[in-house]
Design a protein around this motif. Structure first.
Motif, PDB file in Angstrom:
ATOM      1  N   LEU A 106      50.691 -87.670   1.769  1.00 32.87           N
ATOM      2  CA  LEU A 106      49.545 -88.335   1.156  1.00 32.87           C
ATOM      3  C   LEU A 106      48.541 -87.368   0.535  1.00 32.87           C
ATOM      4  O   LEU A 106      47.614 -87.798  -0.146  1.00 32.87           O
ATOM      5  CB  LEU A 106      48.822 -89.206   2.201  1.00 32.87           C
ATOM      6  CG  LEU A 106      49.633 -90.353   2.778  1.00 32.87           C
ATOM      7  CD1 LEU A 106      48.841 -91.073   3.851  1.00 32.87           C
ATOM      8  CD2 LEU A 106      50.023 -91.324   1.693  1.00 32.87           C
ATOM      9  N   GLU A 107      48.713 -86.082   0.817  1.00 32.28           N
ATOM     10  CA  GLU A 107      47.814 -85.042   0.291  1.00 32.28           C
ATOM     11  C   GLU A 107      46.363 -85.306   0.683  1.00 32.28           C
ATOM     12  O   GLU A 107      45.458 -85.268  -0.154  1.00 32.28           O
ATOM     13  CB  GLU A 107      47.957 -84.929  -1.221  1.00 32.28           C
ATOM     14  CG  GLU A 107      49.361 -84.534  -1.652  1.00 32.28           C
ATOM     15  CD  GLU A 107      49.504 -84.386  -3.148  1.00 32.28           C
ATOM     16  OE1 GLU A 107      48.542 -84.714  -3.872  1.00 32.28           O
ATOM     17  OE2 GLU A 107      50.572 -83.944  -3.591  1.00 32.28           O
ATOM     18  N   ILE A 108      46.161 -85.609   1.968  1.00 29.94           N
ATOM     19  CA  ILE A 108      44.813 -85.776   2.504  1.00 29.94           C
ATOM     20  C   ILE A 108      44.693 -84.928   3.765  1.00 29.94           C
ATOM     21  O   ILE A 108      45.680 -84.532   4.366  1.00 29.94           O
ATOM     22  CB  ILE A 108      44.499 -87.255   2.841  1.00 29.94           C
ATOM     23  CG1 ILE A 108      45.514 -87.809   3.851  1.00 29.94           C
ATOM     24  CG2 ILE A 108      44.460 -88.105   1.589  1.00 29.94           C
ATOM     25  CD1 ILE A 108      45.206 -89.212   4.325  1.00 29.94           C
ATOM     26  N   ARG A 109      43.440 -84.648   4.154  1.00 32.45           N
ATOM     27  CA  ARG A 109      43.205 -83.872   5.373  1.00 32.45           C
ATOM     28  C   ARG A 109      43.541 -84.694   6.611  1.00 32.45           C
ATOM     29  O   ARG A 109      43.358 -85.907   6.623  1.00 32.45           O
ATOM     30  CB  ARG A 109      41.734 -83.481   5.459  1.00 32.45           C
ATOM     31  CG  ARG A 109      41.357 -82.258   4.669  1.00 32.45           C
ATOM     32  CD  ARG A 109      39.877 -82.052   4.817  1.00 32.45           C
ATOM     33  NE  ARG A 109      39.475 -80.687   4.622  1.00 32.45           N
ATOM     34  CZ  ARG A 109      38.280 -80.219   4.920  1.00 32.45           C
ATOM     35  NH1 ARG A 109      37.383 -81.028   5.460  1.00 32.45           N
ATOM     36  NH2 ARG A 109      37.974 -78.968   4.708  1.00 32.45           N
ATOM     37  N   ALA A 110      43.994 -84.007   7.649  1.00 37.46           N
ATOM     38  CA  ALA A 110      44.296 -84.695   8.904  1.00 37.46           C
ATOM     39  C   ALA A 110      44.212 -83.704  10.056  1.00 37.46           C
ATOM     40  O   ALA A 110      44.567 -82.534   9.906  1.00 37.46           O
ATOM     41  CB  ALA A 110      45.688 -85.309   8.856  1.00 37.46           C
TER      42      ALA A 110
END
Length: 198
Positions: A106-110
């Motif tokens: 998703l190319e998001i921070r986690a």
């Protein structure tokens, strides 16, 4: 507020707690985010992954190269690879910093990634819910009441909806606040049990 027999129904789908989870804060605390560090992480007896910290790899300044086993269509175990980039973010107005994964899907921070068919990814990619999100009003009420009584170290009454006893040494004002909170938490369960008794 929902009516009689409202809320989510139980399902056979997996919850977040049923997935293998990779927590970047746990990796950092255990010194596994150091250049060149190799490690094997075991998730119980049946599953393990190999992981290596790399710098300037596949366009990432810092990343983890992960190898994990999967069952292929022929019924044999094969090893797959995944590159998970991570970055450092500042917290407490720049006084400290903490690492974040960059989800490959998703190319998001986690902060945590779940292990699924496509490797490690953010929970939104696989779509599971937390166990508490799958509970109805009655079950959630009972669970909250039990947690409240455990917090107060109450072992006197077995029923979760019974008021908790006052722990030794607790101020009366604090106990009254806890009692009021317990009454609010127990209300959906008490209403449901009252309907069952009719």
């Amino acid at each position: 507020m929902g009516g009689y027999n409202s809320g989510r129904k139980a399902s056979g789908e997996k919850n977040i707690e049923d997935y293998y989870t990779l927590d970047i804060c746990w990796l950092y605390r255990n010194g596994l985010l150091e250049p060149g560090r190799k490690t094997v992480i075991r998730f119980g007896k049946s599953f393990a992954i190999r992981m290596k910290y790399k710098t300037r790899f596949w366009g990432w300044e810092q990343c983890l190269h992960v190898e994990y086993p999967v069952w292929n269509d022929a019924g044999k175990i094969e090893t797959r690879e995944q590159v998970i980039g991570f970055e450092w973010g500042s917290t407490l107005k720049g006084k400290t910093r903490r690492p974040y994964f960059y989800c490959p899907m998703l190319e998001i921070r986690a902060g945590k990634l779940l292990m699924g068919r496509n490797g490690f990814a953010h929970r939104r990619w696989y779509g599971p819910l937390y166990h508490s999100q799958t509970l109805g009003h009655f079950d959630r009420s009972i669970k909250s009441c039990r947690a409240m009584k455990e917090k107060l170290a109450n072992t006197g009454s077995e029923l979760a909806t019974d008021p908790p006893y006052k722990p030794k040494g607790m101020h009366e004002g604090t106990y009254q606040k806890c009692l009021e909170k317990h009454r609010r938490l127990a209300l959906p369960a008490v209403v449901r049990m009252g309907m069952w008794c009719l």
